[in-house]
Design an enzyme around this catalytic site. Structure first.
Site, short mmCIF file in Angstrom:
data_model
loop_
_atom_site.label_atom_id
_atom_site.label_comp_id
_atom_site.label_asym_id
_atom_site.label_seq_id
_atom_site.Cartn_x
_atom_site.Cartn_y
_atom_site.Cartn_z
N LYS A 13 -28.05 47.89 39.88
CA LYS A 13 -28.16 47.92 38.41
C LYS A 13 -29.54 48.35 37.96
O LYS A 13 -29.67 49.20 37.10
CB LYS A 13 -27.94 46.51 37.82
CG LYS A 13 -26.58 45.94 37.92
CD LYS A 13 -26.47 44.63 37.14
CE LYS A 13 -27.29 43.48 37.71
NZ LYS A 13 -26.90 43.03 39.03
N ARG A 88 -24.74 37.58 31.83
CA ARG A 88 -24.29 37.22 33.16
C ARG A 88 -23.28 36.08 33.13
O ARG A 88 -22.82 35.66 34.18
CB ARG A 88 -25.48 36.79 33.98
CG ARG A 88 -25.97 37.82 35.00
CD ARG A 88 -27.09 37.15 35.75
NE ARG A 88 -27.46 37.72 36.99
CZ ARG A 88 -28.50 38.55 37.16
NH1 ARG A 88 -29.16 39.00 36.15
NH2 ARG A 88 -28.82 38.92 38.37
N ARG A 127 -35.18 45.38 50.32
CA ARG A 127 -35.74 45.76 49.02
C ARG A 127 -37.18 45.33 48.89
O ARG A 127 -37.56 44.25 49.29
CB ARG A 127 -34.91 45.13 47.89
CG ARG A 127 -35.56 45.33 46.52
CD ARG A 127 -34.58 45.29 45.41
NE ARG A 127 -34.01 43.96 45.22
CZ ARG A 127 -33.22 43.67 44.20
NH1 ARG A 127 -32.88 44.60 43.34
NH2 ARG A 127 -32.73 42.46 44.08
N ARG A 161 -39.11 40.15 46.87
CA ARG A 161 -38.77 39.06 45.96
C ARG A 161 -38.31 37.85 46.77
O ARG A 161 -37.57 37.99 47.73
CB ARG A 161 -37.65 39.50 45.02
CG ARG A 161 -38.13 40.37 43.89
CD ARG A 161 -36.99 40.96 43.10
NE ARG A 161 -35.90 40.05 42.79
CZ ARG A 161 -34.85 40.37 42.04
NH1 ARG A 161 -34.75 41.58 41.52
NH2 ARG A 161 -33.89 39.50 41.82
N ARG A 172 -26.63 33.69 45.40
CA ARG A 172 -26.52 34.49 44.17
C ARG A 172 -25.12 35.10 44.07
O ARG A 172 -24.58 35.26 42.98
CB ARG A 172 -27.61 35.57 44.13
CG ARG A 172 -29.00 34.98 43.86
CD ARG A 172 -30.11 35.92 44.27
NE ARG A 172 -30.18 37.12 43.48
CZ ARG A 172 -30.78 38.25 43.87
NH1 ARG A 172 -31.36 38.33 45.07
NH2 ARG A 172 -30.80 39.30 43.08
#
Ligand code: AMP
Ligand code: ZN
Length: 196
Positions: A13, A88, A127, A161, A172
């Site tokens: 996203k 969300r 990431r 992160r 998550r």
């Protein structure tokens, strides 16, 4: 134009929001970025956010809705925006619908980015995020031109992160299934929903 990007954590996203916001000349609003900025400032609100996010939980609706409401009231959003990571939950979507009604506007599209679970863990673990500008990289799939240096702002700190480790990503995903997936049903009747 008013767009929402939906999808599982790590589906891309944020990356697509940045590409599209350049092409469409719309501000990309990421509640995740706003939350991380508040945490980095060390404010009381930031501490509250940190206690949710570090466990892979969603931040409570009232806090995120306030954050989004304030950001969307800024002048750069007057002609349109692209939302990345908000809403969300169905309550957040209902709040957004009310905000839009209040300014007599409506959504133009809700784009759902569909990615398999297996890919998400691999993507999240590799990431890296720029401390300076929030740009996302991937060690394997999208490395910066020079190792450890952001292509966009030259910052020399690309960090992982805390919520990108496999354990938190799996949590998550549980949150996504329970709370965010129902948004597809919420937006289905609108006719704006597109799947990619
Ligand atoms: P993101 O950068 O969009 O992956 O968001 C990172 C984390 O911030 C999420 O896992 C949540 O803990 C929190 N967060 C971001 N946006 C929201 C939202 N709209 N509602 C609740 N929590 C959010
Ligand atoms: Zn950068």
């Amino acid at each position: 134009m008013r767009l929402i990007l939906l999808g599982k954590p790590g589906c891309g996203k944020g990356t697509q929001a940045k590409v599209l916001s350049g092409r469409l000349e719309l501000p990309a609003i990421s509640t995740g970025d706003l939350i991380r900025a508040a945490i980095a400032q060390g404010s009381e609100l930031g501490k509250k956010f940190d206690s949710f996010i570090s466990h892979g939980h969603l931040v409570s609706d009232d806090l995120v809705i306030d954050l989004a409401r304030q950001r969307l009231a800024e002048p750069d959003c007057a002609e349109g925006f692209m939302l990345d990571g908000f809403p969300r939950t169905v309550s957040q979507a209902e709040a957004l619908t009310k905000m839009l009604e209040a300014i007599e506007h409506h959504l133009d599209a809700v784009v759902n980015i569909d990615v398999s679970d297996e890919l998400l863990v691999e993507r999240a673990e590799g990431r890296r995020t720029c401390r300076g500008c929030g740009a996302s990289y991937h060690l394997k799939f999208a490395a910066p031109a020079q190792e450890g240096i952001c292509d966009h702002c030259d910052a020399e700190e690309l960090y992982r992160r805390d919520d990108d480790c496999a354990e938190v990503v799996l949590k998550r995903l549980v949150e996504y299934r329970e709370k965010t997936h129902p948004l597809l049903e919420y937006y289905q009747p609108s006719g704006f929903l597109q799947h990619v």
